[in-house]
Design an enzyme around this catalytic site. Structure first.
Site, PDB file in Angstrom:
ATOM      1  CG  HIS A  95      -0.582   4.118   6.341  1.00 12.25           C
ATOM      2  ND1 HIS A  95      -1.594   3.380   6.919  1.00 12.25           N
ATOM      3  CD2 HIS A  95      -1.106   4.590   5.170  1.00 12.25           C
ATOM      4  CE1 HIS A  95      -2.662   3.384   6.141  1.00 12.25           C
ATOM      5  NE2 HIS A  95      -2.398   4.125   5.086  1.00 12.25           N
ATOM      6  CG  HIS A 136      -2.116   7.165   2.873  1.00 16.63           C
ATOM      7  ND1 HIS A 136      -2.127   5.959   2.218  1.00 16.63           N
ATOM      8  CD2 HIS A 136      -1.184   7.934   2.232  1.00 16.63           C
ATOM      9  CE1 HIS A 136      -1.244   5.997   1.214  1.00 16.63           C
ATOM     10  NE2 HIS A 136      -0.665   7.184   1.221  1.00 16.63           N
ATOM     11  CG  ASP A 161      -7.599   6.501   4.591  1.00 16.63           C
ATOM     12  OD1 ASP A 161      -6.393   6.781   4.633  1.00 16.63           O
ATOM     13  OD2 ASP A 161      -8.026   5.448   4.083  1.00 16.63           O
ATOM     14  CG  HIS A 162      -5.261   4.857   7.933  1.00 19.68           C
ATOM     15  ND1 HIS A 162      -5.533   3.600   8.426  1.00 19.68           N
ATOM     16  CD2 HIS A 162      -5.518   4.794   6.607  1.00 19.68           C
ATOM     17  CE1 HIS A 162      -5.918   2.811   7.435  1.00 19.68           C
ATOM     18  NE2 HIS A 162      -5.918   3.517   6.321  1.00 19.68           N
ATOM     19  CG  HIS A 198      -0.095   1.152   1.700  1.00 20.99           C
ATOM     20  ND1 HIS A 198      -0.962   0.759   0.693  1.00 20.99           N
ATOM     21  CD2 HIS A 198      -0.565   2.352   2.142  1.00 20.99           C
ATOM     22  CE1 HIS A 198      -1.898   1.672   0.548  1.00 20.99           C
ATOM     23  NE2 HIS A 198      -1.681   2.653   1.408  1.00 20.99           N
ATOM     24  CG  ASP A 247      -4.341   1.280   4.111  1.00 20.15           C
ATOM     25  OD1 ASP A 247      -5.264   0.905   4.859  1.00 20.15           O
ATOM     26  OD2 ASP A 247      -4.394   2.324   3.433  1.00 20.15           O
ATOM     27  CG  HIS A 254      -8.875  -0.057   4.821  1.00 17.62           C
ATOM     28  ND1 HIS A 254      -8.564  -0.002   3.483  1.00 17.62           N
ATOM     29  CD2 HIS A 254      -8.475   1.122   5.341  1.00 17.62           C
ATOM     30  CE1 HIS A 254      -7.994   1.158   3.214  1.00 17.62           C
ATOM     31  NE2 HIS A 254      -7.935   1.869   4.325  1.00 17.62           N
TER      32      HIS A 254
END
Length: 303
Positions: free
Chosen positions: A61, A63, A65-66, A138, A206, A265
């Site tokens: 996805h 976000h 942090d990814h 998520h 997530d 995670h």
């Protein structure tokens, strides 16, 4: 052999002792990276691996942090004089997101082949290697991935002799080729046994627990699943933010009858994941608290 490495196991923000969640898989010369947050390049260096030969990058996805490590990763590949195309796979909106990030990485000496996920079909397939995506739960569109390696059945030499198939055609039949000679057509199914168990790695992060995760992880050799919170009193926070606790991940692993579970995670507030593993292993004994650089070489099991 399918080579798997957890490059990072952190969620939300990188820490001095924990990079953001990323996974690297290598099989038969192919290198696959899933997610690319801050610190992914450092984690790869610590592992002794290079960014240049990555063939495919899959995103769960969008976000930060990814995905925020992508521009730097692309620049590193370009500075390493890479010229081969790079396939990038992700949810709907991938082209917009990647092009936006490329504002700070505008000139690359290789082509980007952007592919949005189609849940009805594999996102990548070449030979026996296949990558499939499945939707998870998520607060933005998010996907898990299955990496599978199929394994052909055994060649039945005795049956090939009984059928009078010339020896010179055996290798071609073993490799899935149909052979026509002297008015006779020989097909692989005439001499090949049923497909044997291959290899399967399921990766999801997530998300809240879903029946779909159990379905897609069923029988995996390795199930890598988020465990944002080890403390059970954070179940309310997990539900609110669409994440999972360790115990919830272990329950999914047990229901899916996987061979092994690695947790990943982690919340930045979670310092010692191992402190919570006794409770996890009561639900699913073959569970491990993932750590940066954790690796395994998965091999076909002998019949």
């Amino acid at each position: 052999m399918l080579d798997i490495c957890l490059l990072g196991t952190g969620g939300m923000m990188p820490l001095p002792y924990r990079w953001l969640t990323a996974l690297m898989a290598r099989y038969n010369g192919k290198s696959i990276l899933i997610d690319c947050g801050e610190g992914t390049q450092i984690a790869m260096k610590e592992k002794g691996w290079s960014a240049k030969p990555i063939d495919i990058i899959c995103f769960t996805h969008f976000h930060a942090d990814h995905i925020s490590g992508l521009p730097g990763m692309l620049l590193t590949m370009g500075n390493a004089e890479r010229t081969e195309p790079l396939t990038i796979i992700g949810p709907k909106g991938l082209t917009r997101v990647v092009n936006s990030l490329r504002v700070i990485a505008p000139e690359l000496p290789f082509e980007l082949q952007l592919r949005e996920i189609d849940e009805e079909n594999p996102v990548y397939e070449e030979g026996e290697l296949k990558i499939e995506a499945f939707r998870v739960n998520h607060n933005v569109p998010c996907y898990g991935y299955n990496i599978t390696v199929a394994r052909k059945g055994r060649f039945d030499a005795e049956h090939a002799r009984e059928l009078g198939i010339p020896l010179k055609f055996w290798n071609r039949l073993q490799h899935g080729e149909t052979v026509a000679a002297d008015g006779i057509t020989y097909t692989p199914d005439m001499v090949m046994g049923a497909p044997r168990k291959g290899l399967k790695v399921t990766y999801c992060t997530d998300t809240r627990p879903t029946d779909g995760i159990v379905k897609h992880a069923r029988g995996a050799d390795l199930f890598i699943c988020e465990g944002m919170y080890g403390e059970e009193d954070k179940i309310g926070k997990a539900r609110e933010n669409k994440h999972m606790t360790f115990r919830e991940a272990a329950t999914l692993a047990a229901e899916a009858e996987v061979a092994e579970l690695w947790l990943t995670h982690y919340s930045p507030s979670l310092v010692r994941a191992e402190d919570f593993m006794n409770d996890v292993r009561r639900i699913f004994p073959r569970a491990s608290a993932g750590r940066d650089g954790m690796s395994v070489e998965l091999e076909f099991k002998e019949d």
